[in-house]
Design an enzyme around this catalytic site. Structure first.
Site, PDB file in Angstrom:
ATOM      1  N   GLN A  85       0.935  -1.295   0.071  1.00  0.00           N
ATOM      2  CA  GLN A  85      -0.041   0.141  -0.011  1.00  0.00           C
ATOM      3  C   GLN A  85       0.857   1.324   0.017  1.00  0.00           C
ATOM      4  O   GLN A  85       0.267   2.369  -0.120  1.00  0.00           O
ATOM      5  CB  GLN A  85      -0.869  -0.066   1.250  1.00  0.00           C
TER       6      GLN A  85
ATOM      7  N   HIS B  20      -1.254   2.057  -4.484  1.00  0.00           N
ATOM      8  CA  HIS B  20      -1.692   3.171  -4.436  1.00  0.00           C
ATOM      9  C   HIS B  20      -0.406   4.103  -5.316  1.00  0.00           C
ATOM     10  O   HIS B  20      -0.365   5.440  -5.028  1.00  0.00           O
ATOM     11  CB  HIS B  20      -1.554   3.754  -2.766  1.00  0.00           C
TER      12      HIS B  20
ATOM     13  N   CYS C   5       1.653  14.943 -15.797  1.00  0.00           N
ATOM     14  CA  CYS C   5       1.079  16.277 -15.935  1.00  0.00           C
ATOM     15  C   CYS C   5      -0.348  15.684 -16.241  1.00  0.00           C
ATOM     16  O   CYS C   5      -0.774  15.040 -16.756  1.00  0.00           O
ATOM     17  CB  CYS C   5       1.537  16.609 -17.249  1.00  0.00           C
TER      18      CYS C   5
ATOM     19  N   GLY D 173       3.026  -4.501   8.925  1.00  0.00           N
ATOM     20  CA  GLY D 173       2.830  -3.027   9.197  1.00  0.00           C
ATOM     21  C   GLY D 173       1.670  -2.525   8.585  1.00  0.00           C
ATOM     22  O   GLY D 173       1.708  -1.523   7.952  1.00  0.00           O
ATOM     23  N   THR D 174       0.512  -3.238   8.694  1.00  0.00           N
ATOM     24  CA  THR D 174      -0.636  -2.389   8.392  1.00  0.00           C
ATOM     25  C   THR D 174      -1.744  -2.615   9.167  1.00  0.00           C
ATOM     26  O   THR D 174      -1.774  -3.760  10.173  1.00  0.00           O
ATOM     27  CB  THR D 174      -1.297  -2.935   6.783  1.00  0.00           C
ATOM     28  N   SER D 175      -2.417  -1.644   9.355  1.00  0.00           N
ATOM     29  CA  SER D 175      -3.394  -1.496  10.341  1.00  0.00           C
ATOM     30  C   SER D 175      -4.709  -2.254   9.953  1.00  0.00           C
ATOM     31  O   SER D 175      -5.630  -2.578  10.743  1.00  0.00           O
ATOM     32  CB  SER D 175      -4.076   0.111  10.789  1.00  0.00           C
TER      33      SER D 175
ATOM     34  N   ALA E   3       8.914  -4.488  12.483  1.00  0.00           N
ATOM     35  CA  ALA E   3       9.275  -5.256  11.037  1.00  0.00           C
ATOM     36  C   ALA E   3      10.662  -5.405  10.846  1.00  0.00           C
ATOM     37  O   ALA E   3      11.328  -6.576  10.479  1.00  0.00           O
ATOM     38  CB  ALA E   3       8.737  -4.489   9.854  1.00  0.00           C
TER      39      ALA E   3
END
Ligand code: APR
Length: 248
Positions: A101, A119, A127, A187-189, A232
């Site tokens: 992410q 993401h 541009c 490491g992700t909520s 981590a």
């Protein structure tokens, strides 16, 4: 059995191992997470600075209040032991794709070979008029918002709130999740969809879920088969060393 050893055994004997990472893996590289104490969304309101509607309404404000600082932080960040632990597992032939992410590009910088970016990546600016891409490193920030030679405004090649995850990334991630034997979630909520669904898809398809996080998440007591509580960097380094000990 010790949860780390049990996790290492699962990785060592699996056919297909993939990882899902979030902001927590980059905390030890100096990039704050989005939620919790000292986090980014504690300092700024994401709806005001990270929503596509806010950017389109006032790109100068979003560049000045959010993106310039983000670029500065990402320019300085280097991979840590967490990123390197995943590279070590890949080099042992024990890890395939990483779904991330994060927009910091640190997995690729560390040497991971197959990274799906949910993401996008802040390393590139697009541009908004001619669609041309330039590296963020060469961006002229002397006047904000930065502009392309064609006069169009540059935006990061990332997914803002209010925008869709690239369909191809999502489809490939779902397919990998439903066919892997082991998923390492780092490491992700696990509160932002659709990423939070990826471990659930894997679990429902029979995969063994290993979670690495200093704090429990909504996954920890329901979806995760083993919860490796800790940072981590330390946990993934130790995990990779333990896997190596089992397979050589
Ligand atoms: N090692 C591992 N995990 C850590 C560490 C560390 N050193 N430090 C913190 N964490 C954990 C936190 O306990 C938390 O569970 O990392 C997690 C970070 O959670 P979030 O900040 O919510 O990050 P993430 O899950 O990636 O957010 C998802 O939300 O706002 C959006 O677009 C943004 O991609 C982001 C998405």
């Amino acid at each position: 059995m010790d949860p780390l050893l049990r996790s290492a055994e699962a990785i060592a004997s699996a056919h297909s191992v993939i990882a899902l990472t979030g902001a927590g893996i980059s905390v030890e590289s100096g990039i704050p997470p989005f939620r919790g104490a000292g986090s980014l969304w504690e300092k700024i309101d994401p709806m005001e600075f990270a929503h596509i509607g806010s950017f389109l309404k006032n790109p100068e404000k979003v560049w000045k209040g959010f993106l310039v600082g983000m670029k500065d932080m990402l320019d300085k960040a280097r991979p840590n032991d967490g990123h390197m632990g995943l590279v070590a597992l890949e080099n042992l032939g024990r890890l395939g794709t990483i779904i991330t992410q994060n927009i910091d590009g640190l997995h690729q910088l560390a040497g991971s070979g197959d990274v799906i970016e949910f993401h996008g990546n802040f390393a590139w600016q697009r541009c908004m008029d001619c669609d041309g891409l330039v590296p963020s490193s060469g961006l002229d920030l002397s006047s904000l918002p930065p502009r392309c030679a064609c006069g169009g405004i540059y935006r990061p090649d990332c997914v803002f709130f209010g925008e869709m995850i690239p369909e191809e990334s999502l489809a490939r991630s779902r397919s990998l999740a439903s066919s892997c034997d082991v998923m390492i979630v780092v490491g992700t909520s696990a509160v932002v969809q659709p990423a939070a669904m990826i471990p659930v898809i894997a679990k429902n398809s029979g995969a063994f879920i290993i979670e690495v996080n200093p704090e429990p998440t909504p996954l920890s007591h329901s979806i995760s088969d083993r919860f490796l509580q800790g940072k981590a960097g330390h946990v993934l380094k130790t995990l990779a060393e333990t896997v190596k000990g089992l397979i050589v």
